[in-house]
Motif scaffolding. Sequence first.
Motif, PDB file in Angstrom:
ATOM      1  N   GLU A 231      65.970  45.838  34.064  1.00 51.52           N
ATOM      2  CA  GLU A 231      64.650  45.242  34.209  1.00 51.52           C
ATOM      3  C   GLU A 231      63.667  45.874  33.216  1.00 51.52           C
ATOM      4  N   THR A 232      63.683  47.205  33.133  1.00 54.43           N
ATOM      5  CA  THR A 232      62.772  47.885  32.203  1.00 54.43           C
ATOM      6  C   THR A 232      63.060  47.478  30.766  1.00 54.43           C
ATOM      7  N   LYS A 233      64.329  47.406  30.408  1.00 56.87           N
ATOM      8  CA  LYS A 233      64.684  46.985  29.054  1.00 56.87           C
ATOM      9  C   LYS A 233      64.160  45.585  28.765  1.00 56.87           C
ATOM     10  N   ALA A 234      64.284  44.674  29.752  1.00 61.36           N
ATOM     11  CA  ALA A 234      63.824  43.301  29.556  1.00 61.36           C
ATOM     12  C   ALA A 234      62.314  43.253  29.343  1.00 61.36           C
ATOM     13  N   LYS A 235      61.574  44.080  30.079  1.00 61.37           N
ATOM     14  CA  LYS A 235      60.125  44.083  29.927  1.00 61.37           C
ATOM     15  C   LYS A 235      59.709  44.690  28.585  1.00 61.37           C
ATOM     16  N   VAL A 236      60.445  45.707  28.130  1.00 63.44           N
ATOM     17  CA  VAL A 236      60.178  46.275  26.806  1.00 63.44           C
ATOM     18  C   VAL A 236      60.402  45.215  25.734  1.00 63.44           C
ATOM     19  N   ILE A 237      61.477  44.459  25.869  1.00 61.48           N
ATOM     20  CA  ILE A 237      61.760  43.378  24.900  1.00 61.48           C
ATOM     21  C   ILE A 237      60.639  42.343  24.925  1.00 61.48           C
ATOM     22  N   ALA A 238      60.157  41.988  26.129  1.00 59.63           N
ATOM     23  CA  ALA A 238      59.071  41.012  26.235  1.00 59.63           C
ATOM     24  C   ALA A 238      57.813  41.527  25.542  1.00 59.63           C
ATOM     25  N   PHE A 239      57.516  42.813  25.738  1.00 56.77           N
ATOM     26  CA  PHE A 239      56.353  43.405  25.066  1.00 56.77           C
ATOM     27  C   PHE A 239      56.550  43.408  23.552  1.00 56.77           C
ATOM     28  N   GLN A 240      57.738  43.798  23.110  1.00 55.60           N
ATOM     29  CA  GLN A 240      58.026  43.839  21.672  1.00 55.60           C
ATOM     30  C   GLN A 240      57.888  42.454  21.048  1.00 55.60           C
ATOM     31  N   ALA A 241      58.337  41.420  21.771  1.00 50.20           N
ATOM     32  CA  ALA A 241      58.240  40.059  21.249  1.00 50.20           C
ATOM     33  C   ALA A 241      56.788  39.639  21.081  1.00 50.20           C
ATOM     34  N   LYS A 242      55.962  39.965  22.066  1.00 51.54           N
ATOM     35  CA  LYS A 242      54.552  39.593  22.003  1.00 51.54           C
ATOM     36  C   LYS A 242      53.835  40.332  20.883  1.00 51.54           C
ATOM     37  N   GLN A 243      54.301  41.542  20.561  1.00 45.81           N
ATOM     38  CA  GLN A 243      53.658  42.362  19.532  1.00 45.81           C
ATOM     39  C   GLN A 243      54.324  42.240  18.160  1.00 45.81           C
ATOM     40  N   SER A 244      55.244  41.281  18.034  1.00 44.52           N
ATOM     41  CA  SER A 244      55.962  41.037  16.761  1.00 44.52           C
ATOM     42  C   SER A 244      56.716  42.268  16.274  1.00 44.52           C
ATOM     43  N   LEU A 245      57.332  42.986  17.230  1.00 43.85           N
ATOM     44  CA  LEU A 245      58.169  44.134  16.905  1.00 43.85           C
ATOM     45  C   LEU A 245      59.637  43.744  17.007  1.00 43.85           C
ATOM     46  N   VAL A 246      60.498  44.617  16.512  1.00 41.43           N
ATOM     47  CA  VAL A 246      61.942  44.376  16.657  1.00 41.43           C
ATOM     48  C   VAL A 246      62.283  44.372  18.143  1.00 41.43           C
ATOM     49  N   LYS A 247      62.958  43.321  18.610  1.00 40.52           N
ATOM     50  CA  LYS A 247      63.237  43.139  20.041  1.00 40.52           C
ATOM     51  C   LYS A 247      64.579  43.795  20.395  1.00 40.52           C
ATOM     52  N   ASP A 248      64.568  45.161  20.445  1.00 39.50           N
ATOM     53  CA  ASP A 248      65.803  45.881  20.743  1.00 39.50           C
ATOM     54  C   ASP A 248      65.799  46.510  22.139  1.00 39.50           C
TER      55      ASP A 248
END
Length: 343
Positions: free
Chosen positions: A63-80
């Motif tokens: 769950e935490t990994k998924a939320k980090v990916i969601a944040f990264q996507a919104k901030q135009s970061l690498v979605k890892d």
Amino acid sequence: MPLRYPAFANKQVRQAASNSPPMRQGARGGGVAILQAALIDLGYPMPVSTRKTGIPDGVYGRETKAKVIAFQAKQSLVKDGIAARRTFNRLDAVMMKKTSMPLPKPAPPPPLPTSRDYKIGTTDPTIRPDPGAGAWNSVATTMTARVQKQLILEILPPRSASAALVIGDDAAHHLKHYMDNTERKLTIDLEGMIEEVRTAKMRFHNEVNQAKAFVEQLAVGEHRITSKMAEGARNRKSENGNWFFAIGGYSTWGKGLARVKKDASGRREYELDFEYKFFDRYNWDGGKAAEIFGITITDQFMGEFHRQGLAREYDCVGSIKRKLRWKDGEAIPAQQLLPASKR
């Protein structure tokens, strides 16, 4: 760049922000809980990670990994899904923009008058505390602040002796009283402070001498005396770290019942039932920082708890009493200035 958001003053978070090592799935600890809390505060709910106690569990799961990916996507970061330098720097900037609040300008150290007079009477002088961190419970409570409070409580007495060892027993006790969020007055160990801090002992002795000089001007008889004004003093870190973090700046004054008489030869004799009084408002208004087992405690960081209603500033009070006896032209015997247990 160094992280600025107060809640990120955590060793595990700082390490991840410098890629040494970054946080990823499988990580655990208080730093992970802070990351989870920040994401929740930004609108990324974590029902699985918070289902047991209502606050994040500190487990970097799917769950935490998924939320980090969601944040990264919104901030135009690498979605890892890995919380490393770029992710934490962006998260830090977003949290600062969302929650930052300027601290009020800290009050300067209380002035130290070169002289002081007493008056006849019993009314204590007026004390004007500094403004502190602002209004209690005046901003929204964040999940990151709730997690940080829990992490601090885990290292404070009675759960642990860690804080007492690092910043001192009185400092840890006063901090725990602040985190209890009650605003109840706290009576400090004034005898201990005078014994352990050189300038605090000097302030006490100066107050006694000021009272002595006033009493020696009085007519034969019995008189109630009180300081006209409180005098400021400050515990400095270079003298005693424990009392620096426990109190810092404070105000003191004296009062008592004086008896002036003459012996058979006409020599004046003095008796003074003296009370030395103390006041300080325990608050966070700038100028202090300490690290306790990976948690960096600063004034801005601690003041945020008060503003969010998770802790509360309170009044510190204290009083010690001495029976003083001397004759005209003599000094007060040094032994009379000691507590009864030291005589």
